[in-house]
Design a protein around this motif. Structure first.
Motif, mmCIF file in Angstrom:
data_model
loop_
_atom_site.group_PDB
_atom_site.id
_atom_site.type_symbol
_atom_site.label_atom_id
_atom_site.label_comp_id
_atom_site.label_asym_id
_atom_site.label_seq_id
_atom_site.Cartn_x
_atom_site.Cartn_y
_atom_site.Cartn_z
ATOM 1 N N ASN A 1 40.195 44.112 43.728
ATOM 2 C CA ASN A 1 40.851 43.362 42.651
ATOM 3 C C ASN A 1 40.095 43.520 41.340
ATOM 4 O O ASN A 1 40.702 43.614 40.273
ATOM 5 C CB ASN A 1 40.949 41.877 43.009
ATOM 6 N N LEU A 2 38.776 43.541 41.430
ATOM 7 C CA LEU A 2 37.999 43.704 40.203
ATOM 8 C C LEU A 2 38.220 45.100 39.607
ATOM 9 O O LEU A 2 38.373 45.253 38.399
ATOM 10 C CB LEU A 2 36.503 43.486 40.441
ATOM 11 N N ARG A 3 38.275 46.106 40.475
ATOM 12 C CA ARG A 3 38.501 47.475 39.978
ATOM 13 C C ARG A 3 39.860 47.587 39.314
ATOM 14 O O ARG A 3 40.024 48.283 38.308
ATOM 15 C CB ARG A 3 38.359 48.475 41.122
ATOM 16 N N LYS A 4 40.826 46.889 39.871
ATOM 17 C CA LYS A 4 42.167 46.887 39.271
ATOM 18 C C LYS A 4 42.080 46.271 37.858
ATOM 19 O O LYS A 4 42.642 46.808 36.901
ATOM 20 C CB LYS A 4 43.100 46.066 40.166
ATOM 21 N N ALA A 5 41.348 45.175 37.741
ATOM 22 C CA ALA A 5 41.188 44.524 36.431
ATOM 23 C C ALA A 5 40.466 45.443 35.450
ATOM 24 O O ALA A 5 40.797 45.475 34.259
ATOM 25 C CB ALA A 5 40.428 43.205 36.598
#
Ligand code: ZN
Ligand code: ZN
Length: 354
Positions: A7-11
């Motif tokens: 999820n952080l990489r997506k952000a």
């Protein structure tokens, strides 16, 4: 755990960054699982590095299996360039609300080739939606505080000081299994109760006056937050009137706040009632805040909060009325949004007057 990294990489991609330097302690713990009090995460599309010193390297390896632990030593300038170079970073986000001006100057001085981009609330936003396990931990923290409150509040009598009550609460929290005290307990009596964030003093509690008690517990890193207002002895009519307005506002909000509302709409659910009763100007803080690894986190339930509330969010509902010179009433529950509705977790005894 991997989900959080994904999820952080997506952000990061959505923000046009190739990496994030995480320095904020709760974010570090959330993303890596590492509980230690010192360390940096460097997260890129391909890499997840946890840089910490010799005191923590073994703990980090155990607690953060998805991260490559890098042992660091000495000044920032001695290890930071190699860490960044090894991760082929070009556009590095940093947590603008956590990095001091001095640290920022050091980072950017070292990294002439790298663009440092201030980032706000990236990991914090991920933290707002809790996983079932996180909700379980918060429920446990709530239960610990409920038990401590129910025991000690029944023993409060006129003649005790605010500090004595706070200390009894603190002992009881620890005896019931609280890891630490997430924030200083508030016990505010009489006129002191008009200060929303009063600290316990040596003031003696008298009969007939309001006593605001705000406290929380911590379990596996997760906090709880609750407030009750009581009256020792027979309450005066004014107390009952104010108390009932605050309680009505809280109960209305707890039944009205639903999935899809903004933080502002949630806040209004309680504020409208207090305003209609003529006390709007005496409810000077927001209705609530998120609770999790930090006792105050996103989302905001406040008059200017645009964020949308959704399932898995944990937040407080805490209306209050504060009258200078007299005192105040605040009632606070911790709640979770589940199946689109607010489910109150706090079960500590709540006084009711007809
Ligand atoms: Zn509180
Ligand atoms: Zn609170």
């Amino acid at each position: 755990m991997n989900n959080r990294l994904n999820n952080l990489r997506k952000a990061l991609r959505e923000n046009g960054l190739d990496s994030l330097l995480v320095t904020q302690p709760e974010n570090r713990r959330y993303l890596s699982g590492f509980h230690g009090s010192a360390g940096y995460l460097l997260i890129t599309e391909k890499k997840a590095l946890l840089a910490t010193d010799f005191r923590y390297t073994e703990q980090a390896s155990r607690q953060a299996p998805d991260f490559e632990v890098v042992r660091i030593k000495g000044k920032l300038s001695e290890w930071f360039p190699a860490l960044v170079a090894g991760a082929s970073v070009k556009k590095l986000g940093f947590e603008a609300e956590d990095v001091s001006y001095d640290a920022y100057k050091q980072f950017s001085g070292i990294l002439a080739e790298v663009e440092m981009v201030p980032v706000k609330g990236m990991a914090e936003k991920l933290r707002t939606v809790k996983e079932p396990e996180e909700i379980e931990y918060i429920e446990k923290a709530v239960a610990i505080a409920d038990a401590a409150y129910d025991k000690v509040s029944s023993e409060i009598e006129a003649g005790m000081t605010e500090k004595q009550v706070a200390w009894e609460m603190e002992k009881s929290l620890r005896e019931n299994g609280s890891e630490a005290i997430p924030f200083e307990i508030i016990v505010a009596s009489g006129p002191n109760a008009a200060l929303p964030h009063a600290r316990p003093t040596d003031r003696v509690i008298n009969e007939g006056e309001p006593v605001v008690i705000d406290m929380g517990a911590k379990y596996r890193g997760y906090a709880s937050d609750m407030t009750r207002t009581i009256c020792v002895g027979k309450p005066v009519d004014k107390f009952i009137t104010i108390y009932n307005i605050v309680l009505d506002a809280q109960e209305a909000a707890e039944s009205i706040i639903k999935r899809g509302m903004t933080g502002q709409q949630a806040d209004s659910a309680a504020r409208d009632i207090i305003e209609k009763a003529g006390y709007g100007e005496f409810f000077g803080h927001s209705l609530g805040h998120g609770v999790g690894l930090a006792e105050h986190e996103l989302p905001h339930l406040s008059p200017n909060a645009e964020e949308i509330l959704g399932d898995g969010m944990v937040y407080t509902v805490e209306p209050g009325i504060y009258l200078t010179g007299w005192g105040g009433v605040r009632i606070e529950d911790t709640a979770v949004m589940e199946n689109g509705r607010t489910r109150v977790i706090t079960r500590a005894r709540k006084v009711r007057y007809d």
